[in-house]
Design an enzyme around this catalytic site. Structure first.
Site, PDB file in Angstrom:
ATOM      1  N   GLU A 294       0.831  -1.207   0.000  1.00 57.99           N
ATOM      2  CA  GLU A 294       0.000   0.000   0.000  1.00 57.99           C
ATOM      3  C   GLU A 294       0.871   1.265   0.000  1.00 57.99           C
ATOM      4  O   GLU A 294       0.470   2.306  -0.504  1.00 57.99           O
ATOM      5  CB  GLU A 294      -0.942  -0.020   1.221  1.00 57.99           C
ATOM      6  CG  GLU A 294      -2.218   0.769   1.012  1.00 57.99           C
ATOM      7  CD  GLU A 294      -3.310   0.426   2.022  1.00 57.99           C
ATOM      8  OE1 GLU A 294      -4.122  -0.464   1.738  1.00 57.99           O
ATOM      9  OE2 GLU A 294      -3.350   1.056   3.095  1.00 57.99           O
ATOM     10  N   HIS A 323       8.233 -26.650   0.668  1.00 55.11           N
ATOM     11  CA  HIS A 323       7.464 -27.748   0.080  1.00 55.11           C
ATOM     12  C   HIS A 323       6.265 -27.217  -0.696  1.00 55.11           C
ATOM     13  O   HIS A 323       5.299 -27.933  -0.916  1.00 55.11           O
ATOM     14  CB  HIS A 323       7.024 -28.714   1.185  1.00 55.11           C
ATOM     15  CG  HIS A 323       8.192 -29.255   1.942  1.00 55.11           C
ATOM     16  ND1 HIS A 323       8.783 -30.462   1.632  1.00 55.11           N
ATOM     17  CD2 HIS A 323       8.920 -28.726   2.953  1.00 55.11           C
ATOM     18  CE1 HIS A 323       9.820 -30.657   2.443  1.00 55.11           C
ATOM     19  NE2 HIS A 323       9.926 -29.618   3.257  1.00 55.11           N
ATOM     20  N   LYS A 437     -13.960   1.563  -3.029  1.00 52.89           N
ATOM     21  CA  LYS A 437     -14.802   1.968  -1.873  1.00 52.89           C
ATOM     22  C   LYS A 437     -16.011   2.742  -2.379  1.00 52.89           C
ATOM     23  O   LYS A 437     -17.139   2.513  -1.953  1.00 52.89           O
ATOM     24  CB  LYS A 437     -14.015   2.890  -0.935  1.00 52.89           C
ATOM     25  CG  LYS A 437     -13.111   2.210   0.030  1.00 52.89           C
ATOM     26  CD  LYS A 437     -12.637   3.236   1.054  1.00 52.89           C
ATOM     27  CE  LYS A 437     -11.355   2.794   1.710  1.00 52.89           C
ATOM     28  NZ  LYS A 437     -10.759   3.835   2.528  1.00 52.89           N
TER      29      LYS A 437
HETATM   30  O1  PA5 Z   1      -3.036   1.584   6.110  1.00 56.63           O
HETATM   31  C1  PA5 Z   1      -4.075   2.159   5.893  1.00 56.63           C
HETATM   32  O2  PA5 Z   1      -4.163   3.399   5.888  1.00 56.63           O
HETATM   33  C2  PA5 Z   1      -5.337   1.376   5.645  1.00 56.63           C
HETATM   34  O3  PA5 Z   1      -5.061   0.026   5.525  1.00 56.63           O
HETATM   35  C3  PA5 Z   1      -6.332   1.595   6.792  1.00 56.63           C
HETATM   36  O4  PA5 Z   1      -5.733   1.206   8.000  1.00 56.63           O
HETATM   37  C4  PA5 Z   1      -7.607   0.794   6.567  1.00 56.63           C
HETATM   38  O5  PA5 Z   1      -8.173   1.146   5.344  1.00 56.63           O
HETATM   39  C5  PA5 Z   1      -8.603   1.052   7.687  1.00 56.63           C
HETATM   40  O6  PA5 Z   1      -8.854   2.413   7.806  1.00 56.63           O
HETATM   41  P1  PA5 Z   1      -9.538   3.005   9.094  1.00 56.63           P
HETATM   42  O7  PA5 Z   1      -8.610   2.853  10.243  1.00 56.63           O
HETATM   43  O8  PA5 Z   1      -9.787   4.447   8.769  1.00 56.63           O
HETATM   44  O9  PA5 Z   1     -10.829   2.260   9.307  1.00 56.63           O
END
Ligand code: PA5
Length: 467
Positions: A294, A323, A437
């Site tokens: 990410e 394996h 989203k």
């Molecule tokens: O790393 C990130 O920013 C994302 O993976 C968020 O943690 C995830 O989308 C969850 O977001 P939130 O904490 O706003 O619910």
């Protein structure tokens, strides 16, 4: 360097180990100092600007830590089970550390030291969530809703289900004692509800993004509930933070990890395999996969050029995946860099009995220990890959405890932002996750997203199935 330090071994990234035409010549390694200099200047500037909030977490003040451990003590007084309702960066860190310290089978084994059993419901999958809720005694279970934004659909849906059930079973007041929020100090629906309805609440600093938040209340609250030494976790991270401030490439494990990964990526190694030779570190490898993917998988560079960069992280476990995956790593495309995690002291061991001295294929094991076997397998796998010109790194851990986990987490977070600086992408945002989203909101009828629903309908050509 202290005997407790996590160390980065890069020998199998060098041409002298991999053979001509593979890996880095010593001169090329030294030239990576320019990349480290670039990262150093950029990170220093970001620290000054206050945008690298995770860097401050290991030095958390006594009062902030006491607020977290105080809430953990309160929850432990109420119940035996803690369910974290959160996803992605709000979930993976707690699982990684809890699995590392309490073991991969922790939820099916008795808890030690009156610790709570920790469950992290990192999905909106109703099959998983129903089985979890129906398997836990509601009288002995509390919840931690973790969402920085306070709007994530998966987490909010779980929260609404749990609140309604608890209110029905225990009444509104008791339900609110049993649901703790962890969220932004000012913004979002959870903060709104906390202010309006007196839900207990802990704060995620605004400049700490989800995937960099495990050393904040996001990870520390569930980990304290599960009986882990969160102070030792922070101390380990602080020790690593000071190593990660050094300017020299070969003195700074984060810069070296990042520079090698980036150099290998530029040479076509588009996959980074994180492969601990410790089953209990599978969660860490999964946490790292999210952090690396990410943070570094980006369409645009910092100055707006289309770059479509990213190195795909893969979580594997040794010796298990010898394996399963190793055949591919040995003979498939030359597109991988493997990062091994090895353990000097497993903290537990078994001597292998010498039961059949007449059977040579069993006799050689007799009298040796299981830790010797797995350590030999890790060394052998790295050497086998190197013999085919395939590079690897090894993070060498002295043992597995909270202090070492703190070092490891901080090292990988610092390496990720250093790699972002070297690649000239923003490792703190995630614009690519927004569209799916918004389309989901459209499908679920959220006000303001009718356009997205229409867009999906226009795209829908109907499914085509094989006969
Ligand atoms: O790393 C990130 O920013 C994302 O993976 C968020 O943690 C995830 O989308 C969850 O977001 P939130 O904490 O706003 O619910």
């Amino acid at each position: 360097m202290s005997e407790q330090a996590v160390r980065l071994d890069y020998a199998y990234c060098l041409t002298e180990a991999l053979g001509k035409g593979q890996g880095l010549e010593l001169a090329a390694l030294k030239a990576l100092q320019a990349q480290a200099d670039k990262a150093h200047a950029s990170l220093e500037q970001q620290r000054q600007a206050g945008s690298l909030g995770f860097w401050q977490l290991p030095a958390m003040g006594q009062e902030d830590l006491a607020a977290i451990t105080g809430e953990a003590d309160r929850l432990r007084g109420l119940a035996d089970n803690l369910v974290v309702l959160g996803i992605g960066g709000s979930a993976l860190g707690a699982t990684a550390v809890d699995m590392a310290l309490s073991g991969v089978f922790r939820q099916s084994l008795p808890c030690k030291n009156q610790a709570m059993r920790l469950f992290v419901a990192d999905n909106s999958d109703p099959r998983m969530f129903c089985s979890l809720l129906s398997g836990l005694d509601p009288q002995r279970t509390v919840y931690n809703v973790v969402s920085k934004s306070g709007s994530t659909a998966e987490t909010m849906s779980q929260f609404l289900v749990v609140l309604e059930r608890l209110e029905r079973a225990l009444g509104a007041e008791e339900a609110r004692r049993r649901i703790l929020f962890t969220t932004d100090p000012e913004k979002g629906n959870l903060r709104l509800l906390a202010n309006r309805e007196a839900f207990p609440v802990l704060t995620v600093p605004p400049n700490v993004g989800g995937r960099y938040s495990v050393l904040s209340a996001v990870g520390l609250l569930p980990l304290a509930c599960a009986g882990h030494d969160v102070k030792a976790l922070l101390d380990g991270a602080a020790a690593m933070a000071s190593r990660c401030l050094r300017p020299g490439l070969l003195e700074n494990p984060a810069y070296l990890f990042a520079a090698l990964a980036v150099a290998m990526q530029r040479a076509g190694r588009n996959i980074l395999v994180m492969m601990p030779y410790v089953s209990d570190l599978l969660g860490l490898a999964q946490w790292f996969a999210q952090l690396w993917a990410e943070s570094l998988g980006k369409a645009l560079s910092l100055d707006g050029r289309r770059v479509n960069l990213g190195q795909t992280p893969v979580a594997a476990v040794g010796a298990t995946d010898q394996h399963s995956q190793l055949q591919l790593y040995m003979e498939g495309p030359q597109d991988k860099l493997v990062c091994f995690l090895t353990l000097a002291n497993y903290g537990a061991d078994l001597e292998i009995p010498a039961l059949y001295p007449e059977i040579a294929a069993l006799a050689y094991l007799g009298g040796r220990s299981m830790s010797e076997l797995i350590q030999a397998e890790a060394l052998a796998t790295a050497a086998a890959l190197a013999s085919q010109g395939r590079p690897s790194l090894s993070l060498r851990l002295p043992q597995l405890d909270a202090q070492v986990m703190g070092q490891l987490i901080f090292l990988l977070e610092a390496a990720t932002v250093a790699a972002g600086a070297m690649l000239e992408v923003n490792p703190l945002d995630q614009p690519g996750v927004e569209l799916s989203k918004e389309l989901t909101y459209g499908l679920m009828g959220r006000p303001g997203f009718a356009e997205q629903k229409k867009r999906l309908e226009q795209m829908d050509q109907g499914a085509r199935f094989v006969a």
